[in-house]
Design a protein around this motif. Structure first.
Motif, PDB file in Angstrom:
ATOM      1  N   UNK A  29       0.679  -1.601   0.357  1.00  0.00           N
ATOM      2  CA  UNK A  29      -0.242  -0.060  -0.345  1.00  0.00           C
ATOM      3  C   UNK A  29       1.097   1.734   0.791  1.00  0.00           C
ATOM      4  N   UNK A  30       2.293   0.912   0.027  1.00  0.00           N
ATOM      5  CA  UNK A  30       2.995   2.145  -0.064  1.00  0.00           C
ATOM      6  C   UNK A  30       3.092   2.797  -1.233  1.00  0.00           C
ATOM      7  N   UNK A  31       3.518   4.152  -1.017  1.00  0.00           N
ATOM      8  CA  UNK A  31       3.454   5.429  -2.737  1.00  0.00           C
ATOM      9  C   UNK A  31       5.387   5.161  -2.696  1.00  0.00           C
ATOM     10  N   UNK A  32       5.425   4.782  -3.660  1.00  0.00           N
ATOM     11  CA  UNK A  32       7.149   4.522  -3.451  1.00  0.00           C
ATOM     12  C   UNK A  32       7.179   5.705  -5.406  1.00  0.00           C
ATOM     13  N   UNK A  61       1.067  -1.441 -11.473  1.00  0.00           N
ATOM     14  CA  UNK A  61       0.956  -0.208 -10.248  1.00  0.00           C
ATOM     15  C   UNK A  61      -0.071   0.947 -10.956  1.00  0.00           C
ATOM     16  N   UNK A  62      -0.552   1.623 -10.299  1.00  0.00           N
ATOM     17  CA  UNK A  62      -1.184   2.734 -10.252  1.00  0.00           C
ATOM     18  C   UNK A  62      -0.288   3.588  -9.781  1.00  0.00           C
ATOM     19  N   UNK A  79       4.151   5.598  -7.654  1.00  0.00           N
ATOM     20  CA  UNK A  79       3.974   4.503  -7.437  1.00  0.00           C
ATOM     21  C   UNK A  79       3.131   3.619  -6.246  1.00  0.00           C
ATOM     22  N   UNK A  80       2.133   2.525  -6.531  1.00  0.00           N
ATOM     23  CA  UNK A  80       1.972   2.066  -5.840  1.00  0.00           C
ATOM     24  C   UNK A  80       0.829   0.937  -6.350  1.00  0.00           C
ATOM     25  N   UNK A  81       1.482  -0.936  -6.117  1.00  0.00           N
ATOM     26  CA  UNK A  81       0.881  -1.652  -6.049  1.00  0.00           C
ATOM     27  C   UNK A  81      -0.400  -1.935  -5.849  1.00  0.00           C
ATOM     28  N   UNK A  82      -1.086  -2.403  -7.150  1.00  0.00           N
ATOM     29  CA  UNK A  82      -2.404  -2.832  -7.029  1.00  0.00           C
ATOM     30  C   UNK A  82      -2.821  -3.911  -6.277  1.00  0.00           C
ATOM     31  N   UNK A  83      -3.936  -3.708  -5.835  1.00  0.00           N
ATOM     32  CA  UNK A  83      -4.034  -5.778  -4.841  1.00  0.00           C
ATOM     33  C   UNK A  83      -4.142  -6.301  -5.857  1.00  0.00           C
ATOM     34  N   UNK A  84      -4.751  -5.948  -7.319  1.00  0.00           N
ATOM     35  CA  UNK A  84      -4.729  -7.506  -8.685  1.00  0.00           C
ATOM     36  C   UNK A  84      -2.560  -7.707  -8.459  1.00  0.00           C
ATOM     37  N   UNK A  85      -2.351  -6.780  -8.604  1.00  0.00           N
ATOM     38  CA  UNK A  85      -0.717  -6.192  -9.134  1.00  0.00           C
ATOM     39  C   UNK A  85       0.197  -7.378  -8.242  1.00  0.00           C
TER      40      UNK A  85
END
Length: 159
Positions: A29-32, A61-62, A79-85
């Motif tokens: 859930x972290x934004x990088x 990613x979103x 960038x943040x990982x999506x649940x699907x990702x």
């Protein structure tokens, strides 16, 4: 992908991709942002952004661009990982098997000791030191050591 009817994308797992996935999966859930990812993984920007943009294209990613003025630097893209990702990345990493080079084999303790001997001798000979290395298993109780530890006795002659 978010749509269950589409097939999973084919992702080649390079060292850079594995390192990036591990960072994202450590806290999905972290934004990088790019500089942070480069510092954490060692992946350079010329490799980093094509990977991140590709993952954004397939829905792993979103991203968002930082708002407002930022003197001395351009706005960051977070960038943040999506649940699907996250699900697909975990599946991909779990399915990954270590690859072995053709002709590779497991090393025995004796193989490893020979490799160490050879490397030590080559290094010291390059410096003009003649070396003879012998191994002796440590006597029980002689020194605190890991089970099966060996003592290396090195005799040198400087030419």
């Amino acid at each position: 992908m978010a749509d269950g009817n589409q097939s999973e994308p084919s992702i080649r797992l390079t060292r850079a991709r594995v390192a990036l996935l591990e960072v994202f999966l450590a806290d999905p859930r972290a934004e990088r942002y790019g500089t942070e990812l480069t510092e954490l993984t060692g992946v350079v920007t010329g490799t980093l952004y094509p990977i991140l943009n590709g993952w954004a294209d397939i829905g792993w990613l979103r991203f968002r661009t930082e708002d407002g003025a930022h003197p001395g630097r351009p706005p960051r893209r977070y960038f943040q990982m999506t649940r699907d990702g996250e699900q697909q990345a975990r599946r991909l990493l779990a399915a990954r098997r270590p690859r072995r080079r053709q002709g590779s084999r497991d090393l025995t303790r004796d193989d490893l000791m020979k490799i160490v001997d050879d490397a030590l001798q080559r290094t010291l000979q390059h410096l003009g030191v003649t070396v003879q290395v012998t191994h002796q298993p440590l006597e029980p109780g002689s020194e605190p050591a890991a089970p099966g530890a060996h003592r290396f006795l090195v005799t040198t002659t400087i030419e």
